[in-house]
Design a protein around this motif. Structure first.
Motif, PDB file in Angstrom:
ATOM      1  N   GLU A 140       0.878  -1.178   0.000  1.00 61.58           N
ATOM      2  CA  GLU A 140       0.000   0.000   0.000  1.00 61.58           C
ATOM      3  C   GLU A 140       0.910   1.220   0.000  1.00 61.58           C
ATOM      4  OE1 GLU A 140      -4.207   1.023   2.114  1.00 61.58           O
ATOM      5  OE2 GLU A 140      -2.591   0.376   3.432  1.00 61.58           O
ATOM      6  N   THR A 141       1.036   1.870  -1.159  1.00 60.72           N
ATOM      7  CA  THR A 141       2.096   2.858  -1.363  1.00 60.72           C
ATOM      8  C   THR A 141       1.630   4.304  -1.358  1.00 60.72           C
ATOM      9  OG1 THR A 141       1.873   2.797  -3.777  1.00 60.72           O
ATOM     10  CG2 THR A 141       3.375   1.184  -2.760  1.00 60.72           C
ATOM     11  N   ARG A 142       0.368   4.556  -1.615  1.00 56.77           N
ATOM     12  CA  ARG A 142      -0.113   5.932  -1.767  1.00 56.77           C
ATOM     13  C   ARG A 142      -0.321   6.582  -0.401  1.00 56.77           C
ATOM     14  NH1 ARG A 142      -1.689   6.383  -7.115  1.00 56.77           N
ATOM     15  NH2 ARG A 142      -2.814   8.318  -6.735  1.00 56.77           N
ATOM     16  N   GLN A 143      -0.269   7.904  -0.380  1.00 52.72           N
ATOM     17  CA  GLN A 143      -0.463   8.640   0.863  1.00 52.72           C
ATOM     18  C   GLN A 143      -1.904   9.127   1.011  1.00 52.72           C
ATOM     19  OE1 GLN A 143       2.246   8.441   3.032  1.00 52.72           O
ATOM     20  NE2 GLN A 143       2.701   7.093   1.296  1.00 52.72           N
ATOM     21  N   THR A 144      -2.635   9.133  -0.081  1.00 52.26           N
ATOM     22  CA  THR A 144      -4.043   9.541  -0.087  1.00 52.26           C
ATOM     23  C   THR A 144      -4.801   8.652  -1.063  1.00 52.26           C
ATOM     24  OG1 THR A 144      -3.414  11.839   0.361  1.00 52.26           O
ATOM     25  CG2 THR A 144      -5.627  11.478  -0.481  1.00 52.26           C
ATOM     26  N   ILE A 190       6.539   1.062   6.655  1.00 50.88           N
ATOM     27  CA  ILE A 190       7.855   1.543   6.217  1.00 50.88           C
ATOM     28  C   ILE A 190       7.801   3.060   6.105  1.00 50.88           C
ATOM     29  CG2 ILE A 190       9.389   1.755   4.217  1.00 50.88           C
ATOM     30  CD1 ILE A 190       9.133  -1.106   3.650  1.00 50.88           C
ATOM     31  N   ASP A 191       8.738   3.729   6.763  1.00 53.53           N
ATOM     32  CA  ASP A 191       8.923   5.169   6.593  1.00 53.53           C
ATOM     33  C   ASP A 191       9.791   5.364   5.353  1.00 53.53           C
ATOM     34  OD1 ASP A 191       9.775   7.830   6.676  1.00 53.53           O
ATOM     35  OD2 ASP A 191       9.926   7.852   8.857  1.00 53.53           O
ATOM     36  N   ARG A 192       9.243   5.988   4.337  1.00 53.35           N
ATOM     37  CA  ARG A 192       9.986   6.145   3.077  1.00 53.35           C
ATOM     38  C   ARG A 192      11.301   6.898   3.271  1.00 53.35           C
ATOM     39  NH1 ARG A 192       8.077   4.597  -1.730  1.00 53.35           N
ATOM     40  NH2 ARG A 192       5.865   4.236  -2.040  1.00 53.35           N
ATOM     41  N   ALA A 193      11.334   7.849   4.176  1.00 57.22           N
ATOM     42  CA  ALA A 193      12.563   8.623   4.387  1.00 57.22           C
ATOM     43  C   ALA A 193      13.692   7.747   4.920  1.00 57.22           C
ATOM     44  CB  ALA A 193      12.303   9.786   5.341  1.00 57.22           C
ATOM     45  N   GLU A 194      13.348   6.709   5.658  1.00 54.62           N
ATOM     46  CA  GLU A 194      14.355   5.808   6.226  1.00 54.62           C
ATOM     47  C   GLU A 194      14.749   4.694   5.264  1.00 54.62           C
ATOM     48  OE1 GLU A 194      12.762   4.362   9.914  1.00 54.62           O
ATOM     49  OE2 GLU A 194      12.772   6.348  10.844  1.00 54.62           O
ATOM     50  N   HIS A 195      13.972   4.503   4.200  1.00 53.01           N
ATOM     51  CA  HIS A 195      14.218   3.390   3.271  1.00 53.01           C
ATOM     52  C   HIS A 195      14.124   3.856   1.815  1.00 53.01           C
ATOM     53  CE1 HIS A 195      14.423   0.182   6.255  1.00 53.01           C
ATOM     54  NE2 HIS A 195      13.481   0.838   6.906  1.00 53.01           N
ATOM     55  N   PRO A 196      15.082   4.673   1.371  1.00 56.70           N
ATOM     56  CA  PRO A 196      15.044   5.135  -0.024  1.00 56.70           C
ATOM     57  C   PRO A 196      15.202   4.003  -1.040  1.00 56.70           C
ATOM     58  CG  PRO A 196      17.113   5.748   1.030  1.00 56.70           C
ATOM     59  CD  PRO A 196      16.219   5.213   2.114  1.00 56.70           C
ATOM     60  N   TYR A 215       8.833   1.815  -5.444  1.00 56.60           N
ATOM     61  CA  TYR A 215       7.534   1.222  -5.123  1.00 56.60           C
ATOM     62  C   TYR A 215       6.497   2.352  -5.113  1.00 56.60           C
ATOM     63  CZ  TYR A 215       9.844  -3.048  -3.307  1.00 56.60           C
ATOM     64  OH  TYR A 215      10.579  -4.195  -3.162  1.00 56.60           O
ATOM     65  N   VAL A 216       5.792   2.520  -6.210  1.00 54.33           N
ATOM     66  CA  VAL A 216       4.845   3.628  -6.309  1.00 54.33           C
ATOM     67  C   VAL A 216       3.449   3.168  -6.712  1.00 54.33           C
ATOM     68  CG1 VAL A 216       6.611   5.369  -6.768  1.00 54.33           C
ATOM     69  CG2 VAL A 216       5.577   4.124  -8.678  1.00 54.33           C
ATOM     70  N   GLU A 217       3.259   1.875  -6.878  1.00 57.05           N
ATOM     71  CA  GLU A 217       1.947   1.346  -7.225  1.00 57.05           C
ATOM     72  C   GLU A 217       1.548   0.268  -6.221  1.00 57.05           C
ATOM     73  OE1 GLU A 217       0.775   1.203 -11.545  1.00 57.05           O
ATOM     74  OE2 GLU A 217       2.920   0.734 -11.687  1.00 57.05           O
ATOM     75  N   ASP A 218       0.269   0.227  -5.919  1.00 62.39           N
ATOM     76  CA  ASP A 218      -0.259  -0.773  -4.990  1.00 62.39           C
ATOM     77  C   ASP A 218      -0.451  -2.105  -5.716  1.00 62.39           C
ATOM     78  OD1 ASP A 218      -0.502   1.512  -3.455  1.00 62.39           O
ATOM     79  OD2 ASP A 218      -2.475   0.997  -2.684  1.00 62.39           O
ATOM     80  N   PHE A 219       0.034  -3.169  -5.096  1.00 71.56           N
ATOM     81  CA  PHE A 219      -0.202  -4.504  -5.652  1.00 71.56           C
ATOM     82  C   PHE A 219      -0.304  -5.511  -4.517  1.00 71.56           C
ATOM     83  CE2 PHE A 219       4.460  -4.263  -5.549  1.00 71.56           C
ATOM     84  CZ  PHE A 219       4.838  -5.502  -5.057  1.00 71.56           C
ATOM     85  N   TYR A 252      -2.738  -5.716  -9.386  1.00 72.72           N
ATOM     86  CA  TYR A 252      -2.493  -4.288  -9.196  1.00 72.72           C
ATOM     87  C   TYR A 252      -3.803  -3.554  -8.965  1.00 72.72           C
ATOM     88  CZ  TYR A 252       2.457  -3.736 -10.276  1.00 72.72           C
ATOM     89  OH  TYR A 252       3.823  -3.758 -10.216  1.00 72.72           O
ATOM     90  N   TYR A 253      -3.791  -2.632  -7.987  1.00 70.94           N
ATOM     91  CA  TYR A 253      -4.832  -1.626  -7.864  1.00 70.94           C
ATOM     92  C   TYR A 253      -4.375  -0.476  -8.762  1.00 70.94           C
ATOM     93  CZ  TYR A 253      -6.480  -3.852  -3.503  1.00 70.94           C
ATOM     94  OH  TYR A 253      -6.976  -4.721  -2.568  1.00 70.94           O
ATOM     95  N   ARG A 254      -5.219  -0.031  -9.688  1.00 70.79           N
ATOM     96  CA  ARG A 254      -4.875   1.051 -10.604  1.00 70.79           C
ATOM     97  C   ARG A 254      -5.608   2.331 -10.179  1.00 70.79           C
ATOM     98  NH1 ARG A 254      -0.263  -0.778 -12.772  1.00 70.79           N
ATOM     99  NH2 ARG A 254      -0.562  -2.663 -14.016  1.00 70.79           N
ATOM    100  N   TYR A 255      -4.844   3.425 -10.065  1.00 67.17           N
ATOM    101  CA  TYR A 255      -5.382   4.696  -9.598  1.00 67.17           C
ATOM    102  C   TYR A 255      -5.135   5.803 -10.610  1.00 67.17           C
ATOM    103  CZ  TYR A 255      -5.822   2.490  -5.033  1.00 67.17           C
ATOM    104  OH  TYR A 255      -6.179   1.650  -4.023  1.00 67.17           O
ATOM    105  N   ALA A 256      -6.042   6.789 -10.619  1.00 67.48           N
ATOM    106  CA  ALA A 256      -5.851   8.005 -11.406  1.00 67.48           C
ATOM    107  C   ALA A 256      -4.949   8.955 -10.625  1.00 67.48           C
ATOM    108  CB  ALA A 256      -7.211   8.669 -11.680  1.00 67.48           C
ATOM    109  N   ASP A 257      -4.497  10.000 -11.289  1.00 63.12           N
ATOM    110  CA  ASP A 257      -3.630  10.981 -10.632  1.00 63.12           C
ATOM    111  C   ASP A 257      -4.307  11.661  -9.447  1.00 63.12           C
ATOM    112  OD1 ASP A 257      -1.588  10.406 -12.396  1.00 63.12           O
ATOM    113  OD2 ASP A 257      -2.025  12.106 -13.724  1.00 63.12           O
TER     114      ASP A 257
END
Length: 195
Positions: free
Chosen positions: A24-28, A106-112, A117-121, A131-136
């Motif tokens: 689960e990668t999105r913030q919103t 996972i805190d993204r700042a601690e794990h660059p 990983y920018v899409e949910d699967f 894959y969950y596909r999302y619009a912008d």
């Protein structure tokens, strides 16, 4: 990848024999059926009673866990949290973990190393990936599935690397605390805003 519908997605989750592991990668997320809960959160109100679909979701998680299967999730977080993520961490994840879902963070700042990983699967029993596909604008567009062995193997590798680097939700809460809900607007505050 082939498009699938919600009924097929639910079959995939319910049909696992060992585990499902979601990234689960999105913030919103723009989820219309969560609007009422988000409004209550935003206004400092108590958590509303769970709707029927959420109660059914929690029951399906409990049933999977009771049968020895493992619903797992890795939640990628960027600090400061978005309002959506804060509400999810305060109201959603405590319910999900109480039902038995294993949620790691996972805190993204601690794990660059996971910046790609920018899409949910989700991987299902190391035999399929969806894959969950999302619009912008964060709206869910649909789902796509593959059981191609090479595609699945690559996604299992990605998911397991994230799982190994993440920490359990309960440990995240011990370190960071539960997100603070906004205070309810005061009568005086409301009057000032209207004037």
């Amino acid at each position: 990848m082939i498009p699938i519908d919600l009924a097929r997605l639910n079959q995939l989750y319910d049909g696992i024999s060992r585990r499902s592991l979601r990234m689960e990668t999105r913030q919103t997320y723009a989820v219309p059926w969560e609007d009422e809960d988000m409004a209550a959160w935003r206004n400092g109100e108590p958590e509303p009673p769970h709707g029927e679909s959420y109660r059914e979701h929690l029951e399906s998680v409990r049933q999977r866990v009771a049968s020895g299967r493992r619903p797992q999730r890795v939640r990628f977080v960027e600090l400061p949290m978005t309002e959506y993520t804060a509400q999810e961490f305060a109201w959603g994840y405590p319910n999900n973990t109480a039902a038995g879902e294993e949620i790691n963070v996972i805190d993204r700042a601690e794990h660059p190393e996971f910046d790609s990983y920018v899409e949910d699967f989700v991987v299902f029993d190391d035999a399929g990936v969806m894959y969950y596909r999302y619009a912008d604008d964060d709206r869910l567009l649909g789902y796509e599935f593959s059981d191609d062995p090479a595609v699945v193997a690559e996604h299992v590798r990605l998911a397991e690397a994230a799982w190994a680097a993440s920490i359990p939700f309960a440990e995240w809460e011990r370190r960071h605390g539960r997100p603070v809900q906004p205070a309810p607007p005061s009568q005086a505050g409301d009057a000032r805003q209207l004037s």
